[in-house]
Design a protein around this motif. Structure first.
Motif: not given
Length: 711
Positions: A144-147, A177-180, A206-208
Motif C-alpha cells: 500500500t502506497f503512502q505519499a 496514498t491508498g493505492h495498491k 485499496v477500497n476499489d
C-alpha cells in the motif's frame, strides 16, 4: 583503547572468508597474512578465532589449522518472521535452522542463503548464522502506497518482508496514498537504510472492488491473461468432437454415465459408470482426454506447464487451460459427445481390484448431478428427487455400497483421514463477503473421492510394474523428531502413539484421530498431527504415499486443472497405442524430473494464494460485525492469548492483555489459561461467547473479547 568496530569488521571478514570459494584450512600466521593484521592486533584476532570455535563455527585440527567442520555449511531458503528473526529451510532435512535477529546478514524472506551452523540451540532447535545471500527471493513486492511531500513509501502486504520500502518521488509513477502498487526493489537496505524501490504498476485503490484479490494474484506472480500465441491455437480447437476420431475409440455413449460435482463447477473432468454382476462391481472412471487437444510442446502446452495448476480464489478461478477447453470441448457436459481416457476396474466385495483396463473412449454423460442432489437421494431418501432421477437411483445406491467397501479397505490398511471443516465464502458482485459457512462434505462427495482414489492407485500400480517413465504423487514418512514431539504433546492429553523401530505406521495416526474424534482437543491435535507430516509432492520415483497408506499413487483424474495428470495421460496413451518406444522413453526420462519439481512448486504457490485470499475475506467479513457477539470454541491457547473458532470457521484471538477481570497465567503443560486470583480457567474445546472488537484486513487479524463462558 580497543576498537570494537575494528573487531567486528575483522570478525565479519573472517566469516566471509570461511564462506567464500577461496576458503581452505589455514594456520594462524596465514590468516594474519591474509587479513593483513598488524602485530599489535594479533591477540584480538586470536580472541575472534577462539570465539568462533566456542560457537562451533570453526575447529582447530591436529595440524594447528583453523577449518570448518565438514557438515557445518548449509544452503537453504530463508523464512523471515515479523519479529526479526527467521529460519532457514534446508531441502531434504527435517529440522529448520533458527537464525537470530543479529545473524540474518540482511536476508529477507525467500532469499537463498549460505549459513554456518553453530553450537547454540534455541530449545531443541539448531541455530545458525547467515554467511552469504546467494540469490534474492523477492524482486517485486505488492503493498500500500503512502505519499509524503518529497517521496513515498510502500507498506508491504507480506508481513514477513519486515520493512517499509522507500520510493523516490521520481519513481512513484503518480501513485497516491491508498493505492495498491507493485514495487520493483532496487536496494534491499541494511541496518541503517530502508529498502528502496520504484513503482512499476498501480493495481488500484485499496477500497476499489477486486483490488484486494488482484493484489494477492500479483504478490504470488500468478499468470492471469493467456498469451496471444495461445489464443491463436484456440481458433483451431473445435466445438464438437470430430466424427472421424469416434471411429478410432471404444464407444461408450450407450452406457449409463453421470458426472457428480458441486453446484458451481464448470470444468467437469470426471464421469462415472457402474454396474454389478453377482459380487463383482464394474466401475468405470472416465476422465476428459485433454491431451487430444493440448499437443506436447505447443504454446498451449507450455503455458499449461508454466501455470501447473488452476487456482481457486473465492470469486474467481485462474484456470490452467483457457475456458474454450476447460468449460467447453474438454468438459464432460451432459448430452454431448466427449473424448475420454477410461479406467475400467472389476472390484470384489473386499474392495480389491481383480482386473482393470485403460482405454481411449468416447462418452456421452447422461446427467450432470450435484453432490447435494445425490446426497438427498442416498442419505435423505428425498421422494421428489428419487422420482425425478428414478432411472439412476439404482446406480447411485450401488455407488454408495462400493464407496463404503473401498473406504473400509483403506481404513484397514491405515489410511489417514483429515476431515477439517472447509469454508464456503459467499461474495456479492463487488467481491464483498456476505456469508461464510462451513462447507459440508456429504456421502456423495465421499463416493467421488473413493472412486478417484482407487483409479489413481490402479493406474500408478500398473505403470510401476511396467517400469515405464511416470509421474507419481508421493508422501514421505514423517521425520522421527516431529513424531516424537507430537507424542510428547499428546501425552499431556492422555493419548499415545506406538513407534516400531523408530518408524511410525500411518495406522497409528489413524487410531489417534479416531480416539480424539468429538473431543475438545480434536481440532488442535488434528492440526498438529497434520503439521508433523511432510508435504505430498510429485516425483519420478515411486516412494509410496504415507497418508493414504498406499504403495502406488498418482494423479490421473484432473487433467483440466493439474498438469501432472495431463502429463501422465500422454504416457498412458502412447503406451496403450504401442508408441512408447525407446526414444519416447528417453524423452520422458529427460523431462519428467523438471515437470515433477515445477508442478510441486506451482501447487504450493496456489495453495498459499488460496489461503491468503480466504484469510483476507474472513477478516473483511468480520469488519462488518464489530461489536457483535458470537458463540465459539477455544481452538488454541498460547502465552499471548486464546484462539476462538466460530461455527463458520472464522478464527480470532482474545489477547491475554485484554483479559482484565484477573491476571491470567498460561499453563503450558495443560494448554490452558488460569486466573491467578479467581482460578477461572480457559482450556481447549471450551465453549465461549466472544465479541468482535477489531478486524484488520492489512495484517489479516481478528480480535475478540470474552463475554461469558458456558460451563
Amino acid at each position: 583503547m580497543r576498537s570494537n568496530d575494528k573487531i567486528e569488521e575483522r570478525k565479519k571478514m573472517l566469516e566471509e572468508f570461511f564462506a567464500s570459494e577461496e576458503y581452505k584450512p589455514m594456520r594462524f600466521r596465514d590468516i594474519v597474512s591474509l587479513l593483513q593484521v598488524p602485530k599489535d592486533s594479533k591477540h584480538e584476532l586470536k580472541e575472534i578465532l577462539d570465539s568462533l570455535i566456542s560457537q562451533g563455527v570453526i575447529v582447530l585440527d591436529d595440524k594447528g589449522r583453523y577449518k570448518i567442520p565438514g557438515d557445518n555449511i548449509k544452503t537453504g531458503i530463508f523464512s523471515a518472521t515479523q519479529r526479526g528473526f527467521g529460519f532457514v529451510i534446508l531441502e531434504g532435512e527435517a529440522e529448520d535452522i533458527f537464525i537470530p535477529e543479529n545473524a540474518t546478514k540482511g536476508a529477507v524472506h525467500g532469499d537463498k542463503v549460505r549459513i554456518m551452523l553453530s553450537n547454540e540451540r534455541t530449545g531443541r532447535r539448531q541455530e545458525g548464522i547467515v554467511l552469504q545471500i546467494l540469490e534474492r527471493g523477492i524482486k517485486e513486492i505488492v503493498g500500500t502506497f503512502q505519499a509524503s511531500k518529497n517521496f513515498g513509501f510502500v507498506i508491504p502486504d507480506n508481513q514477513k518482508f519486515g520493512h517499509d520500502i522507500f520510493i523516490p518521488k521520481e519513481d512513484t509513477k503518480g501513485a497516491v496514498t491508498g493505492h495498491k502498487v507493485v514495487v520493483s526493489l532496487t536496494s534491499y537496505g541494511d541496518e541503517k537504510r530502508s529498502p528502496e524501490g520504484k513503482v512499476v504498476e498501480i493495481i488500484g485503490h485499496v477500497n476499489d472492488p477486486g483490488v484486494d484479490i488482484m493484489s494477492v494474484i500479483k504478490a504470488y506472480d500468478l499468470p492471469v491473461e493467456f498469451p496471444k500465441d495461445v489464443f491463436r491455437i484456440l481458433d483451431y480447437v473445435p466445438d464438437e468432437v470430430d466424427p472421424k476420431e469416434i471411429g478410432k475409440r471404444r464407444d461408450l455413449r450407450d452406457i449409463q454415465t453421470v458426472t457428480i460435482d458441486g453446484e458451481d463447477a464448470k470444468d467437469l473432468d470426471d464421469a462415472i459408470s457402474l454396474t454389478k454382476e453377482g459380487d463383482i462391481y464394474h466401475l468405470g472412471v472416465h476422465i476428459a482426454d485433454v491431451t487430444h487437444y493440448v499437443k506436447e510442446g505447443s504454446a498451449l502446452d507450455k503455458e499449461a506447464l508454466k501455470r501447473g495448476t488452476s487456482v481457486y480464489l473465492v470469486d474467481r478461478v485462474i484456470p490452467m487451460l483457457p475456458h474454450k477447453l476447460s468449460n467447453g470441448i474438454c468438459s464432460l457436459n451432459p448430452g454431448v459427445d466427449r473424448l475420454a481416457l477410461s479406467c475400467f476396474m472389476d472390484i470384489d466385495q473386499n474392495g480389491n481390484v481383480i482386473s482393470h483396463e485403460i482405454v481411449e473412449t468416447v462418452i456421452r454423460s447422461d446427467k450432470r448431478m450435484t453432490y447435494t442432489d445425490v446426497s438427498k437421494i442416498i442419505e435423505d431418501k428425498d421422494e421428489e428427487l428419487i422420482k425425478k432421477y428414478q432411472d439412476f437411483v439404482p446406480m447411485f445406491m450401488q455407488m454408495l455400497e462400493l464407496s463404503e467397501i473401498l473406504k473400509m479397505r483403506r481404513h484397514k490398511r491405515g489410511a489417514i483421514n483429515f476431515d477439517f471443516p472447509e469454508s464456503k465464502i459467499i461474495v456479492d458482485y463487488n467481491g464483498k463477503p456476505i456469508e461464510i459457512r462451513a462447507y459440508e462434505r456429504n456421502k456423495a462427495t465421499k463416493i467421488i473421492e473413493e472412486f478417484m482414489l482407487i483409479a489413481n492407485e490402479t493406474i500408478a500400480e500398473n505403470f510401476f510394474w511396467q517400469e515405464l517413465p511416470f509421474l507419481y504423487r508421493t508422501h514421505d514418512k514423517p521425520d522421527d523428531e516431529k513424531i516424537k514431539a507430537l507424542s510428547i504433546f499428546i501425552h499431556n492429553f492422555g493419548y499415545s502413539i506406538k513407534m516400531g523401530n523408530e518408524d511410525i505406521h500411518p495406522k497409528e495416526l489413524q487410531k489417534l484421530l479416531n480416539k480424539i474424534e468429538d473431543t475438545p482437543e480434536e481440532a488442535l491435535i488434528s492440526r498438529l498431527t497434520l503439521r508433523s507430516m511432510k508435504q505430498a509432492k510429485y516425483t519420478v520415483a515411486n516412494t509410496g504415499h504415507f497418508g493414504l497408506s498406499a504403495k502406488y499413487y498418482c494423479h490421473f483424474t484432473s487433467p483440466i486443472r493439474r498438469y501432472p495428470d495431463l502429463q501422465i495421460h500422454r504416457i498412458i496413451k502412447e503406451n496403450i497405442n504401442g508408441k512408447l518406444n525407446e526414444d519416447r522413453k528417453n524423452h520422458y526420462e529427460k523431462i519428467l524430473f523438471e515437470v515433477a519439481d515445477h508442478s510441486s512448486k506451482t501447487e504450493r504457490r496456489a495453495e498459499e494464494a488460496e489461503r491468503e485470499v480466504e484469510k483476507m475475506k474472513k477478516v473483511e467479513y468480520m469488519m462488518d460485525h464489530i461489536g457483535e457477539t458470537f458463540e465459539g470454541v477455544i481452538s488454541g491457547v498460547t502465552s499471548w492469548g486464546i484462539y476462538v473458532e466460530l461455527p463458520n470457521t472464522v478464527e480470532g484471538m482474545v489477547r491475554v492483555s485484554e483479559m482484565d477481570d484477573d491476571y491470567y497465567v498460561y499453563d503450558g503443560e495443560r494448554y490452558q489459561m488460569v486466573g491467578e486470583h479467581t482460578k477461572k480457567t480457559y482450556k481447549l474445546g471450551q465453549k465461549v461467547k466472544v465479541r468482535v472488537i477489531n478486524a484488520d484486513k492489512l495484517i489479516r487479524t481478528i480480535d475478540f473479547e470474552l463475554v461469558e463462558v458456558e460451563e
